[in-house]
Motif scaffolding. Structure first.
Motif, PDB file in Angstrom:
ATOM      1  N   GLN A  43       0.849  -1.183   0.000  1.00  0.00           N
ATOM      2  CA  GLN A  43       0.000   0.000   0.000  1.00  0.00           C
ATOM      3  C   GLN A  43       0.882   1.229   0.000  1.00  0.00           C
ATOM      4  OE1 GLN A  43      -2.634  -0.165   3.346  1.00  0.00           O
ATOM      5  NE2 GLN A  43      -3.915  -1.729   2.413  1.00  0.00           N
ATOM      6  N   ARG A  44       0.470   2.234  -0.713  1.00  0.00           N
ATOM      7  CA  ARG A  44       1.180   3.509  -0.729  1.00  0.00           C
ATOM      8  C   ARG A  44       0.979   4.183   0.624  1.00  0.00           C
ATOM      9  NH1 ARG A  44       1.192   7.393  -5.862  1.00  0.00           N
ATOM     10  NH2 ARG A  44       2.646   8.940  -5.062  1.00  0.00           N
ATOM     11  N   PRO A  45       2.057   4.632   1.268  1.00  0.00           N
ATOM     12  CA  PRO A  45       1.935   5.202   2.620  1.00  0.00           C
ATOM     13  C   PRO A  45       0.988   6.389   2.718  1.00  0.00           C
ATOM     14  CG  PRO A  45       4.235   4.866   2.050  1.00  0.00           C
ATOM     15  CD  PRO A  45       3.430   4.588   0.819  1.00  0.00           C
ATOM     16  N   CYS A  46       0.981   7.282   1.740  1.00  0.00           N
ATOM     17  CA  CYS A  46       0.161   8.499   1.807  1.00  0.00           C
ATOM     18  C   CYS A  46      -0.804   8.517   0.629  1.00  0.00           C
ATOM     19  CB  CYS A  46       1.030   9.747   1.774  1.00  0.00           C
ATOM     20  SG  CYS A  46       2.164   9.847   3.164  1.00  0.00           S
ATOM     21  N   ALA A  47      -2.064   8.267   0.890  1.00  0.00           N
ATOM     22  CA  ALA A  47      -3.058   8.206  -0.178  1.00  0.00           C
ATOM     23  C   ALA A  47      -3.219   9.544  -0.892  1.00  0.00           C
ATOM     24  CB  ALA A  47      -4.394   7.744   0.384  1.00  0.00           C
ATOM     25  N   ASP A  48      -2.947  10.670  -0.216  1.00  0.00           N
ATOM     26  CA  ASP A  48      -3.116  11.986  -0.828  1.00  0.00           C
ATOM     27  C   ASP A  48      -1.859  12.458  -1.562  1.00  0.00           C
ATOM     28  OD1 ASP A  48      -5.666  12.097   0.174  1.00  0.00           O
ATOM     29  OD2 ASP A  48      -5.046  13.068   2.031  1.00  0.00           O
ATOM     30  N   ASP A  49      -0.802  11.690  -1.505  1.00  0.00           N
ATOM     31  CA  ASP A  49       0.467  12.080  -2.120  1.00  0.00           C
ATOM     32  C   ASP A  49       0.396  11.868  -3.634  1.00  0.00           C
ATOM     33  OD1 ASP A  49       3.042  12.683  -2.748  1.00  0.00           O
ATOM     34  OD2 ASP A  49       3.954  11.111  -1.548  1.00  0.00           O
ATOM     35  N   ASN A  50       0.693  12.899  -4.400  1.00  0.00           N
ATOM     36  CA  ASN A  50       0.696  12.801  -5.862  1.00  0.00           C
ATOM     37  C   ASN A  50       2.079  12.555  -6.432  1.00  0.00           C
ATOM     38  OD1 ASN A  50      -2.078  13.152  -6.219  1.00  0.00           O
ATOM     39  ND2 ASN A  50      -1.880  15.362  -5.990  1.00  0.00           N
ATOM     40  N   THR A  51       3.025  12.159  -5.595  1.00  0.00           N
ATOM     41  CA  THR A  51       4.375  11.875  -6.055  1.00  0.00           C
ATOM     42  C   THR A  51       4.340  10.690  -7.023  1.00  0.00           C
ATOM     43  OG1 THR A  51       5.226  12.605  -3.929  1.00  0.00           O
ATOM     44  CG2 THR A  51       6.704  11.294  -5.311  1.00  0.00           C
ATOM     45  N   PRO A  52       4.999  10.814  -8.180  1.00  0.00           N
ATOM     46  CA  PRO A  52       5.003   9.689  -9.135  1.00  0.00           C
ATOM     47  C   PRO A  52       5.637   8.435  -8.525  1.00  0.00           C
ATOM     48  CG  PRO A  52       5.864  11.686 -10.142  1.00  0.00           C
ATOM     49  CD  PRO A  52       5.716  11.968  -8.677  1.00  0.00           C
ATOM     50  N   LEU A  53       5.165   7.289  -8.985  1.00  0.00           N
ATOM     51  CA  LEU A  53       5.697   5.996  -8.571  1.00  0.00           C
ATOM     52  C   LEU A  53       6.478   5.373  -9.721  1.00  0.00           C
ATOM     53  CD1 LEU A  53       2.633   4.357  -6.814  1.00  0.00           C
ATOM     54  CD2 LEU A  53       4.652   5.314  -5.730  1.00  0.00           C
ATOM     55  N   ALA A  54       7.405   4.522  -9.381  1.00  0.00           N
ATOM     56  CA  ALA A  54       8.155   3.786 -10.391  1.00  0.00           C
ATOM     57  C   ALA A  54       8.261   2.328  -9.968  1.00  0.00           C
ATOM     58  CB  ALA A  54       9.540   4.381 -10.566  1.00  0.00           C
ATOM     59  N   LEU A  55       8.329   1.445 -10.930  1.00  0.00           N
ATOM     60  CA  LEU A  55       8.514   0.024 -10.688  1.00  0.00           C
ATOM     61  C   LEU A  55       9.763  -0.398 -11.435  1.00  0.00           C
ATOM     62  CD1 LEU A  55       7.519  -2.802  -9.749  1.00  0.00           C
ATOM     63  CD2 LEU A  55       6.307  -2.932 -11.937  1.00  0.00           C
ATOM     64  N   VAL A  66       3.801  -8.261 -16.728  1.00  0.00           N
ATOM     65  CA  VAL A  66       3.817  -7.473 -15.501  1.00  0.00           C
ATOM     66  C   VAL A  66       2.490  -6.734 -15.417  1.00  0.00           C
ATOM     67  CG1 VAL A  66       4.948  -5.618 -14.229  1.00  0.00           C
ATOM     68  CG2 VAL A  66       6.320  -7.216 -15.578  1.00  0.00           C
ATOM     69  N   PHE A  67       1.804  -6.909 -14.279  1.00  0.00           N
ATOM     70  CA  PHE A  67       0.522  -6.262 -14.037  1.00  0.00           C
ATOM     71  C   PHE A  67       0.609  -5.418 -12.775  1.00  0.00           C
ATOM     72  CE2 PHE A  67      -0.621 -10.007 -16.412  1.00  0.00           C
ATOM     73  CZ  PHE A  67      -1.713  -9.632 -17.184  1.00  0.00           C
ATOM     74  N   ILE A  68      -0.147  -4.343 -12.727  1.00  0.00           N
ATOM     75  CA  ILE A  68      -0.476  -3.662 -11.470  1.00  0.00           C
ATOM     76  C   ILE A  68      -1.977  -3.778 -11.363  1.00  0.00           C
ATOM     77  CG2 ILE A  68      -0.653  -1.455 -10.286  1.00  0.00           C
ATOM     78  CD1 ILE A  68       2.079  -0.757 -11.227  1.00  0.00           C
ATOM     79  N   ASN A  69      -2.424  -4.455 -10.312  1.00  0.00           N
ATOM     80  CA  ASN A  69      -3.826  -4.858 -10.175  1.00  0.00           C
ATOM     81  C   ASN A  69      -4.174  -5.665 -11.418  1.00  0.00           C
ATOM     82  OD1 ASN A  69      -4.030  -3.627  -7.637  1.00  0.00           O
ATOM     83  ND2 ASN A  69      -4.438  -1.663  -8.599  1.00  0.00           N
ATOM     84  N   ASN A  70      -5.164  -5.281 -12.187  1.00  0.00           N
ATOM     85  CA  ASN A  70      -5.493  -6.028 -13.398  1.00  0.00           C
ATOM     86  C   ASN A  70      -5.031  -5.321 -14.661  1.00  0.00           C
ATOM     87  OD1 ASN A  70      -6.766  -8.250 -12.144  1.00  0.00           O
ATOM     88  ND2 ASN A  70      -8.581  -7.010 -11.796  1.00  0.00           N
ATOM     89  N   ASP A  71      -4.207  -4.291 -14.524  1.00  0.00           N
ATOM     90  CA  ASP A  71      -3.744  -3.519 -15.673  1.00  0.00           C
ATOM     91  C   ASP A  71      -2.398  -4.051 -16.162  1.00  0.00           C
ATOM     92  OD1 ASP A  71      -5.944  -1.774 -15.539  1.00  0.00           O
ATOM     93  OD2 ASP A  71      -4.920  -0.530 -14.053  1.00  0.00           O
ATOM     94  N   LEU A  72      -2.363  -4.472 -17.419  1.00  0.00           N
ATOM     95  CA  LEU A  72      -1.125  -4.979 -18.016  1.00  0.00           C
ATOM     96  C   LEU A  72      -0.178  -3.817 -18.279  1.00  0.00           C
ATOM     97  CD1 LEU A  72       0.439  -7.355 -19.341  1.00  0.00           C
ATOM     98  CD2 LEU A  72      -0.685  -6.700 -21.484  1.00  0.00           C
ATOM     99  N   LEU A  73       1.046  -3.897 -17.708  1.00  0.00           N
ATOM    100  CA  LEU A  73       2.063  -2.884 -17.946  1.00  0.00           C
ATOM    101  C   LEU A  73       3.035  -3.288 -19.041  1.00  0.00           C
ATOM    102  CD1 LEU A  73       3.069  -1.878 -14.314  1.00  0.00           C
ATOM    103  CD2 LEU A  73       1.456  -0.750 -15.840  1.00  0.00           C
ATOM    104  N   TRP A  74       3.361  -4.567 -19.114  1.00  0.00           N
ATOM    105  CA  TRP A  74       4.359  -5.054 -20.064  1.00  0.00           C
ATOM    106  C   TRP A  74       4.124  -6.523 -20.318  1.00  0.00           C
ATOM    107  CZ3 TRP A  74       8.042  -8.900 -19.375  1.00  0.00           C
ATOM    108  CH2 TRP A  74       9.011  -9.004 -20.399  1.00  0.00           C
ATOM    109  N   ARG A  75       4.418  -6.948 -21.553  1.00  0.00           N
ATOM    110  CA  ARG A  75       4.305  -8.367 -21.914  1.00  0.00           C
ATOM    111  C   ARG A  75       5.469  -8.706 -22.819  1.00  0.00           C
ATOM    112  NH1 ARG A  75      -1.015  -9.194 -24.127  1.00  0.00           N
ATOM    113  NH2 ARG A  75      -1.570 -10.138 -22.140  1.00  0.00           N
TER     114      ARG A  75
END
Length: 88
Positions: A43-55, A66-75
């Protein structure tokens, strides 16, 4: 981190086991010849934080997705036999 054996091409709902990396799933499931799914629940520590995330993924030794939740990021370009080895 957890791993589960493939559920006929869809993410399994059950059968997840806790693992440590590096994972050698052939030791845990010696008679399994199919695919294995991995997941990281976080879980992201701060739900109101708009800081970009990276994987960052250092490598996938065989073909993968590679998925995040049900969204395909890469195949991987070759997910049918013969499977490519992405590290080559």
């Amino acid at each position: 981190m957890q791993a589960a054996r493939d559920g006929l091409g869809v993410r399994p709902e059950y059968g997840w086991v806790d693992i440590e990396l590096p994972d050698v799933w052939m030791r845990r499931w010696p008679d399994w010849g199919g695919a294995v799914w991995y997941r990281i629940d976080w879980q992201r520590p701060c739900a109101d934080d708009n800081t970009p995330l990276a994987l960052g993924i250092d490598g996938i030794s065989m073909a993968g997705e590679v998925f995040i939740n049900n969204d395909l990021l890469w195949r991987d370009a070759n997910l049918v036999e013969p499977l490519s080895r992405s590290w080559n």
